[in-house]
Design a protein around this motif. Structure first.
Motif, mmCIF file in Angstrom:
data_model
loop_
_atom_site.group_PDB
_atom_site.id
_atom_site.type_symbol
_atom_site.label_atom_id
_atom_site.label_comp_id
_atom_site.label_asym_id
_atom_site.label_seq_id
_atom_site.Cartn_x
_atom_site.Cartn_y
_atom_site.Cartn_z
ATOM 1 N N SER A 68 0.846 -1.201 0.000
ATOM 2 C CA SER A 68 0.000 0.000 0.000
ATOM 3 C C SER A 68 0.880 1.249 0.000
ATOM 4 O O SER A 68 1.748 1.398 0.867
ATOM 5 C CB SER A 68 -0.888 0.024 1.241
ATOM 6 O OG SER A 68 -1.705 -1.125 1.264
ATOM 7 N N PHE A 69 0.646 2.113 -0.983
ATOM 8 C CA PHE A 69 1.431 3.330 -1.146
ATOM 9 C C PHE A 69 0.558 4.549 -0.840
ATOM 10 O O PHE A 69 -0.495 4.720 -1.465
ATOM 11 C CB PHE A 69 1.939 3.448 -2.593
ATOM 12 C CG PHE A 69 2.953 2.402 -2.964
ATOM 13 C CD1 PHE A 69 4.308 2.678 -2.895
ATOM 14 C CD2 PHE A 69 2.554 1.137 -3.378
ATOM 15 C CE1 PHE A 69 5.251 1.721 -3.224
ATOM 16 C CE2 PHE A 69 3.484 0.166 -3.720
ATOM 17 C CZ PHE A 69 4.843 0.462 -3.638
ATOM 18 N N ILE A 70 0.997 5.367 0.102
ATOM 19 C CA ILE A 70 0.243 6.582 0.428
ATOM 20 C C ILE A 70 0.910 7.766 -0.269
ATOM 21 O O ILE A 70 2.108 8.017 -0.069
ATOM 22 C CB ILE A 70 0.192 6.816 1.955
ATOM 23 C CG1 ILE A 70 -0.446 5.600 2.645
ATOM 24 C CG2 ILE A 70 -0.565 8.108 2.277
ATOM 25 C CD1 ILE A 70 -0.328 5.613 4.169
ATOM 26 N N MET A 71 0.133 8.457 -1.117
ATOM 27 C CA MET A 71 0.655 9.626 -1.823
ATOM 28 C C MET A 71 0.482 10.852 -0.930
ATOM 29 O O MET A 71 -0.584 11.452 -0.859
ATOM 30 C CB MET A 71 -0.080 9.828 -3.161
ATOM 31 C CG MET A 71 0.543 10.919 -4.027
ATOM 32 S SD MET A 71 -0.496 11.379 -5.446
ATOM 33 C CE MET A 71 -0.478 9.880 -6.417
ATOM 34 N N GLY A 72 1.557 11.202 -0.206
ATOM 35 C CA GLY A 72 1.507 12.298 0.750
ATOM 36 C C GLY A 72 1.222 13.628 0.078
ATOM 37 O O GLY A 72 1.816 13.968 -0.931
ATOM 38 N N HIS A 73 0.288 14.374 0.628
ATOM 39 C CA HIS A 73 -0.107 15.722 0.165
ATOM 40 C C HIS A 73 -0.638 15.751 -1.279
ATOM 41 O O HIS A 73 -0.754 16.836 -1.864
ATOM 42 C CB HIS A 73 1.016 16.758 0.294
ATOM 43 C CG HIS A 73 2.007 16.504 1.382
ATOM 44 N ND1 HIS A 73 1.642 16.330 2.698
ATOM 45 C CD2 HIS A 73 3.369 16.392 1.352
ATOM 46 C CE1 HIS A 73 2.754 16.129 3.421
ATOM 47 N NE2 HIS A 73 3.799 16.144 2.624
ATOM 48 N N MET A 74 -0.877 14.599 -1.859
ATOM 49 C CA MET A 74 -1.475 14.532 -3.210
ATOM 50 C C MET A 74 -0.740 15.402 -4.233
ATOM 51 O O MET A 74 -1.350 16.095 -5.034
ATOM 52 C CB MET A 74 -2.943 14.973 -3.147
ATOM 53 C CG MET A 74 -3.796 14.047 -2.306
ATOM 54 S SD MET A 74 -5.468 14.652 -2.028
ATOM 55 C CE MET A 74 -6.091 14.775 -3.673
ATOM 56 N N GLY A 75 0.589 15.386 -4.186
ATOM 57 C CA GLY A 75 1.357 16.138 -5.175
ATOM 58 C C GLY A 75 1.407 17.636 -4.935
ATOM 59 O O GLY A 75 1.881 18.389 -5.778
ATOM 60 N N TYR A 76 0.952 18.087 -3.758
ATOM 61 C CA TYR A 76 0.939 19.517 -3.452
ATOM 62 C C TYR A 76 2.356 20.085 -3.417
ATOM 63 O O TYR A 76 3.224 19.464 -2.821
ATOM 64 C CB TYR A 76 0.268 19.750 -2.095
ATOM 65 C CG TYR A 76 0.248 21.193 -1.696
ATOM 66 C CD1 TYR A 76 -0.738 22.052 -2.177
ATOM 67 C CD2 TYR A 76 1.243 21.717 -0.871
ATOM 68 C CE1 TYR A 76 -0.746 23.389 -1.828
ATOM 69 C CE2 TYR A 76 1.233 23.058 -0.532
ATOM 70 C CZ TYR A 76 0.249 23.888 -1.013
ATOM 71 O OH TYR A 76 0.246 25.210 -0.686
ATOM 72 N N SER A 77 2.651 21.253 -3.991
ATOM 73 C CA SER A 77 1.671 22.021 -4.697
ATOM 74 C C SER A 77 1.828 21.924 -6.214
ATOM 75 O O SER A 77 0.847 21.986 -6.946
ATOM 76 C CB SER A 77 1.779 23.496 -4.281
ATOM 77 O OG SER A 77 3.050 24.014 -4.622
ATOM 78 N N ASP A 78 3.063 21.781 -6.683
ATOM 79 C CA ASP A 78 3.274 21.889 -8.124
ATOM 80 C C ASP A 78 2.663 20.770 -8.942
ATOM 81 O O ASP A 78 2.414 20.936 -10.134
ATOM 82 C CB ASP A 78 4.781 21.926 -8.425
ATOM 83 C CG ASP A 78 5.399 23.238 -7.973
ATOM 84 O OD1 ASP A 78 4.629 24.124 -7.576
ATOM 85 O OD2 ASP A 78 6.622 23.365 -8.030
#
Ligand SMILES: [Zn+2]
Length: 245
Positions: free
Chosen positions: A152-162
């Protein structure tokens, strides 16, 4: 049991001499947050891995019902990093935090594979900081996640901000990617619930870098979802990732 009883913050940091355990606990109590995932802070992610992990472990042992500890190790330490991760897993930590920007490698570099394989064996989720070019981008995470479908991979901050615009299409590439909401604006969280699914979105605050109350409010008040879906995003999804449900 109400949703509030199940609120679990998927991403917080504590640091010796800076952000204390008591500070985080009192913020959680004020907001009715039952549990939080705690990770070492920047300096400890980059270089002082063992000191950072020991600080997390101590907090978990003192407050086992409030904290879920994630270890960090720098993959440049190779075999030693794998041993360190196993050691802290055996002592009670439940996941791995990676920040490829601070740790100096490209997120999808093979350098990190031994750690991912270890997490697969130990059934631990991995939280990846994302949003910092060139080393921590959503599609690099998707590339890695497709190679390890059982992790399971958690994408921290959903690519925030760029790299916010890559978060949803990258998550759609691989079903083992979960999107963590800290710093992200409400509109994109709404879109990810719609396009990726409420079962793959995790409420997180990145305390103390963001305001816990603000991050919680976004999920509690501004998403047009059912009570059940809100409960999943607020905590149940995270508990499932660590086999606690
Ligand atoms: Zn963080």
């Amino acid at each position: 049991m109400t949703d509030l009883d199940l609120v679990v913050d998927a991403h917080c940091h504590i640091e010796p001499g800076s952000t204390s355990v008591e500070e985080l606990l009192s913020a959680m109590d004020n907001l009715g947050i039952r549990k939080a995932v705690i990770c070492p802070a920047d300096r400890y992610i980059a270089v002082l891995n063992r000191e950072g992990n020991e600080y997390i472990l101590k907090a978990v042992h003192e407050h086992p019902n409030r904290f879920i500890g994630f270890a960090t190790v720098n993959p440049w330490f190779g075999r030693q990093a794998v041993e360190e991760l196993k050691r802290f897993h055996d002592m009670g930590l439940r996941g791995l935090k990676i920040n490829s920007f601070l740790q100096g490698f490209l997120l999808n570099d093979e350098l990190v594979h031994p750690l991912v394989e270890t997490c697969e064996k130990l059934r631990m989720p991995i939280y990846f900081h994302t949003g910092t070019p060139i080393s921590a981008m959503p599609f690099q995470l998707a590339d890695l996640a497709r190679k390890f479908p059982n992790v399971s991979f958690i994408m921290g901050h959903m690519g925030y901000s760029d790299f916010w615009y890559d978060a949803v299409p990258a998550a759609k590439r691989s079903e083992n990617i979960y999107l963590e909401t800290s710093h992200m604006w409400v509109d994109l969280i709404r879109e990810s619930v719609k396009k990726v699914g409420a079962d793959r979105v995790l409420f997180g605050s990145d305390f103390p870098k963001s305001e816990l109350s603000l991050e919680l409010e976004k999920v509690k008040r501004y998403l047009d979802v059912s009570d059940e879906e809100r409960g999943m995003i607020l905590g149940r999804n995270l508990l499932k990732l660590i086999d606690e449900h």
